[in-house]
Design a protein around this motif. Sequence first.
Motif, mmCIF file in Angstrom:
data_model
loop_
_atom_site.group_PDB
_atom_site.id
_atom_site.type_symbol
_atom_site.label_atom_id
_atom_site.label_comp_id
_atom_site.label_asym_id
_atom_site.label_seq_id
_atom_site.Cartn_x
_atom_site.Cartn_y
_atom_site.Cartn_z
ATOM 1 N N SER A 128 39.439 33.911 33.538
ATOM 2 C CA SER A 128 39.002 34.742 32.414
ATOM 3 C C SER A 128 39.865 34.355 31.214
ATOM 4 N N PRO A 129 39.592 34.912 30.050
ATOM 5 C CA PRO A 129 40.440 34.609 28.892
ATOM 6 C C PRO A 129 41.880 35.100 29.046
ATOM 7 N N ILE A 130 42.135 36.000 30.012
ATOM 8 C CA ILE A 130 43.482 36.565 30.149
ATOM 9 C C ILE A 130 44.198 36.187 31.432
ATOM 10 N N ALA A 131 43.536 35.488 32.356
ATOM 11 C CA ALA A 131 44.149 35.248 33.662
ATOM 12 C C ALA A 131 43.860 33.857 34.205
ATOM 13 N N GLN A 132 44.729 33.435 35.125
ATOM 14 C CA GLN A 132 44.583 32.184 35.854
ATOM 15 C C GLN A 132 44.724 32.467 37.342
ATOM 16 N N ARG A 133 44.136 31.596 38.150
ATOM 17 C CA ARG A 133 44.210 31.768 39.599
ATOM 18 C C ARG A 133 44.556 30.437 40.268
ATOM 19 N N PRO A 134 45.561 30.465 41.156
ATOM 20 C CA PRO A 134 45.868 29.267 41.933
ATOM 21 C C PRO A 134 44.941 29.165 43.145
ATOM 22 N N PHE A 135 44.629 27.933 43.524
ATOM 23 C CA PHE A 135 43.765 27.692 44.668
ATOM 24 C C PHE A 135 44.016 26.284 45.169
ATOM 25 N N CYS A 136 43.447 25.943 46.290
ATOM 26 C CA CYS A 136 43.493 24.576 46.799
ATOM 27 C C CYS A 136 42.144 23.919 46.548
ATOM 28 N N LYS A 137 42.152 22.824 45.808
ATOM 29 C CA LYS A 137 40.892 22.153 45.502
ATOM 30 C C LYS A 137 40.309 21.417 46.712
ATOM 31 N N HIS A 138 41.107 21.229 47.756
ATOM 32 C CA HIS A 138 40.601 20.535 48.943
ATOM 33 C C HIS A 138 39.859 21.466 49.894
ATOM 34 N N CYS A 139 40.426 22.663 50.139
ATOM 35 C CA CYS A 139 39.782 23.572 51.098
ATOM 36 C C CYS A 139 39.205 24.821 50.438
ATOM 37 N N GLY A 140 39.551 25.069 49.169
ATOM 38 C CA GLY A 140 38.980 26.198 48.444
ATOM 39 C C GLY A 140 39.701 27.520 48.600
ATOM 40 N N THR A 141 40.814 27.545 49.315
ATOM 41 C CA THR A 141 41.520 28.807 49.546
ATOM 42 C C THR A 141 41.995 29.429 48.237
ATOM 43 N N PRO A 142 41.604 30.682 47.948
ATOM 44 C CA PRO A 142 42.174 31.389 46.798
ATOM 45 C C PRO A 142 43.593 31.841 47.156
ATOM 46 N N LEU A 143 44.546 31.543 46.280
ATOM 47 C CA LEU A 143 45.950 31.814 46.584
ATOM 48 C C LEU A 143 46.569 32.911 45.741
ATOM 49 N N GLY A 144 45.904 33.351 44.677
ATOM 50 C CA GLY A 144 46.529 34.394 43.883
ATOM 51 C C GLY A 144 45.899 34.634 42.533
ATOM 52 N N PHE A 145 46.747 35.186 41.661
ATOM 53 C CA PHE A 145 46.319 35.638 40.344
ATOM 54 C C PHE A 145 47.560 35.782 39.467
ATOM 55 N N ARG A 146 47.435 35.458 38.189
ATOM 56 C CA ARG A 146 48.492 35.782 37.228
ATOM 57 C C ARG A 146 47.887 35.933 35.843
ATOM 58 N N PHE A 147 48.463 36.852 35.058
ATOM 59 C CA PHE A 147 48.082 36.971 33.663
ATOM 60 C C PHE A 147 48.689 35.799 32.909
ATOM 61 N N LYS A 148 47.952 35.249 31.950
ATOM 62 C CA LYS A 148 48.447 34.106 31.186
ATOM 63 C C LYS A 148 49.701 34.439 30.403
ATOM 64 N N ASP A 149 49.819 35.693 29.945
ATOM 65 C CA ASP A 149 50.974 36.071 29.132
ATOM 66 C C ASP A 149 52.009 36.876 29.915
ATOM 67 N N GLY A 150 51.893 36.910 31.224
ATOM 68 C CA GLY A 150 52.781 37.758 32.015
ATOM 69 C C GLY A 150 53.885 36.998 32.713
ATOM 70 N N THR A 151 54.702 37.767 33.382
ATOM 71 C CA THR A 151 55.699 37.197 34.278
ATOM 72 C C THR A 151 55.351 37.699 35.665
ATOM 73 N N GLY A 152 55.596 36.890 36.645
ATOM 74 C CA GLY A 152 55.220 37.247 37.998
ATOM 75 C C GLY A 152 53.779 36.904 38.278
ATOM 76 N N GLN A 153 53.433 36.990 39.534
ATOM 77 C CA GLN A 153 52.053 36.740 39.931
ATOM 78 C C GLN A 153 51.776 37.450 41.244
ATOM 79 N N ASP A 154 50.538 37.472 41.596
ATOM 80 C CA ASP A 154 50.095 38.133 42.807
ATOM 81 C C ASP A 154 49.573 37.068 43.763
ATOM 82 N N LEU A 155 50.089 37.058 44.976
ATOM 83 C CA LEU A 155 49.652 36.115 46.001
ATOM 84 C C LEU A 155 48.676 36.817 46.939
ATOM 85 N N THR A 156 47.658 36.106 47.383
ATOM 86 C CA THR A 156 46.694 36.701 48.309
ATOM 87 C C THR A 156 47.368 36.966 49.652
#
Length: 149
Positions: free
Chosen positions: A66-94
């Motif tokens: 989204s315009p406010i967030a990014q998400r880490p993932f694996c491009k090989h298997c597709g596993t969603p790994l988390g979430f973080r706000f673009k302007d924040g500190t810290g992140q959330d892991l699945t």
Amino acid sequence: MSYSGVKEGGCQCGRVRYRVDVEGAEAYLCHCRMCQKATGGFAAAFVQVEDDHLTWESQPDWYDSSPIAQRPFCKHCGTPLGFRFKDGTGQDLTVGSFDDPSDFVPIAHAGAESLHEAWIDLRALPRQRSEDTKSVADRWHQAGLEVPE
């Protein structure tokens, strides 16, 4: 959450790995439509961690969800790994990306405007283990493997 210390996790294929000190981390469910679409589930189960407590042993891929967030993932298997706000500190892991997620207990529901009540209390539904599901077990055995946990 009852657990503190270092935990490890990563994607399904093993290409992306992380280590994180979860001291003081909190687990929660996010029901917002962005998380539902990003994970394909009725909610995303996350553990909030501080950036300086997280070490990516092998780097994930990232996308702007989204315009406010990014998400880490694996491009090989597709596993969603988390979430973080673009302007924040810290992140959330699945939660599901941890090698052993059993210590985490959710403390809250976020994104409650999109919560699907029918999917919250499922205790009365019958339960079946994967190894007891013939169609699943047969396919694993035909592949020469045991049913994974």
